[in-house]
Scaffold this active site. Structure first.
Site, PDB file in Angstrom:
ATOM      1  N   SER A 107      72.037  19.235 -48.518  1.00  0.00           N
ATOM      2  CA  SER A 107      71.171  20.309 -48.992  1.00  0.00           C
ATOM      3  C   SER A 107      71.487  21.620 -48.256  1.00  0.00           C
ATOM      4  CB  SER A 107      69.709  19.893 -48.834  1.00  0.00           C
ATOM      5  OG  SER A 107      68.851  20.751 -49.536  1.00  0.00           O
ATOM      6  N   GLU A 142      68.774  17.824 -60.632  1.00  0.00           N
ATOM      7  CA  GLU A 142      68.350  18.592 -59.465  1.00  0.00           C
ATOM      8  C   GLU A 142      68.704  20.063 -59.630  1.00  0.00           C
ATOM      9  OE1 GLU A 142      70.466  18.368 -55.729  1.00  0.00           O
ATOM     10  OE2 GLU A 142      71.645  16.692 -56.497  1.00  0.00           O
ATOM     11  N   HIS A 191      67.715  15.109 -55.998  1.00  0.00           N
ATOM     12  CA  HIS A 191      68.245  15.813 -54.836  1.00  0.00           C
ATOM     13  C   HIS A 191      68.442  14.868 -53.648  1.00  0.00           C
ATOM     14  CE1 HIS A 191      69.045  19.264 -52.330  1.00  0.00           C
ATOM     15  NE2 HIS A 191      68.050  18.985 -51.522  1.00  0.00           N
TER      16      HIS A 191
END
Length: 314
Positions: free
Chosen positions: A160, A255, A285
């Site tokens: 991320s 996502e 995600h």
């Protein structure tokens, strides 16, 4: 590790990986677990986030040791089989506003244990207390610390926001004239564009159960500080990608950061970087966290480990 995984995970190309009907049902049930967790969560947001990410189980045969040096704070995550001179620098996610190395120990152990490579997971400065360039500087300091400790074969891995920071770090290292070069980068659902210009960021068909556009917009603003959110230190998508090491990028189709991953892979390929892009159908995600629930999570980490081992061996 089965031979078919090692043969399948090559250094270039794009794979679209489907879900079986049973796995899709498990993924839907997992989203219901997410909804119950976040619906019942109370307390300080950073503590809640750490509770969530620490749900990734500790891998067997891995030890954990704290690091508290002048320029480096975090945890060593060491598989028993790890060889000398090789390391993973792991940069955690959390939108640049939350996340700790301690909470990520389980997830990092799943990566390090499969790859059989020791990993250093660091705590870097978070926003709003610290803004750019504090986090990239901390990542480079950790890299230099590893080199000073005798590690000359190092990969950078992150998820991320930590995936975005990993790509920024690799670009910064590519501009250096001396010292060891990274052997590889592996990023899970990387956040590469803090301007939020990717189509998936506002696509109503995307039903991301973990992060939304408003959250990312807020994180982007407070992390960039005085810098423009499109500056390559914030958004590696817009940087100079020449000279990067082989990359593995994994992302789910469901996502908000889908196009952050696919556009970065395309730009890196155009810059001559060996890129392996894996797009996992129907997954959310950083689905790799969910090794206790999804076969896809375990398979994705197996493939990431095979990629790393191949890069270290080359």
């Amino acid at each position: 590790m089965s031979q078919d995984i090692d043969d399948e995970v090559v250094l270039r190309g794009t794979s679209s990986i489907p879900l079986s009907p049973d796995e899709r049902r498990r993924a839907v049930a997992l989203r219901e677990l997410f909804a119950r967790f976040w619906g019942a969560a109370t307390g300080e947001p950073r503590a809640v986030y750490d509770t969530f990410v620490s749900g990734s189980p500790l891998a067997d045969g891995v030890t954990f040791d704290p690091v508290d040096e002048a320029d480096v704070h975090g945890w060593w995550v060491r598989p028993k089989e790890a060889g000398a001179g090789r390391a993973i620098l792991f940069l955690h996610g959390g939108g640049y506003v939350q996340g700790t190395a301690a909470a990520y120990r389980g997830f990092v152990s799943q990566v390090a244990g499969r790859a059989r490579i020791a990993a250093l997971a660091i705590d870097y400065p978070l926003a709003p207390e610290m803004t750019l360039p504090a986090a990239p500087n901390a990542a480079l300091a950790a890299w230099d610390w590893l080199v000073g400790q005798g590690y000359d074969r190092i990969a950078v891995v992150g998820d991320s926001a930590g995936g975005g920071l990993s790509l920024v770090t690799l670009a910064n290292l590519a501009r250096r004239a001396d010292g060891p070069a990274p052997v590889a980068g592996v990023v899970f659902s990387p956040w590469t564009d803090l301007t939020l210009s990717g189509p998936s960021m506002s696509d109503p068909a995307v039903q991301d159960p973990l992060i939304g556009r408003e959250y990312l917009q807020d994180c982007s603003r407070i992390y960039a500080g005085a810098l423009d959110v499109g500056d390559p230190l914030a958004s590696p998508l817009f940087g100079d990608l020449r000279g990067l090491p082989p990359l593995l990028i994994q992302v789910g189709t469901d996502e908000r950061l889908l196009d952050d991953a696919t556009r970065y892979a395309a730009r890196a390929t155009e810059a001559g970087v060996p890129v392996r892009l894996e797009v996992w159908d129907g997954l959310h995600h950083v689905f790799q966290f969910d090794v206790a629930h999804l076969d896809s999570s375990r398979r994705a980490l197996d493939r990431a480990a095979a990629f790393l081992r191949r890069a270290f061996a080359s």
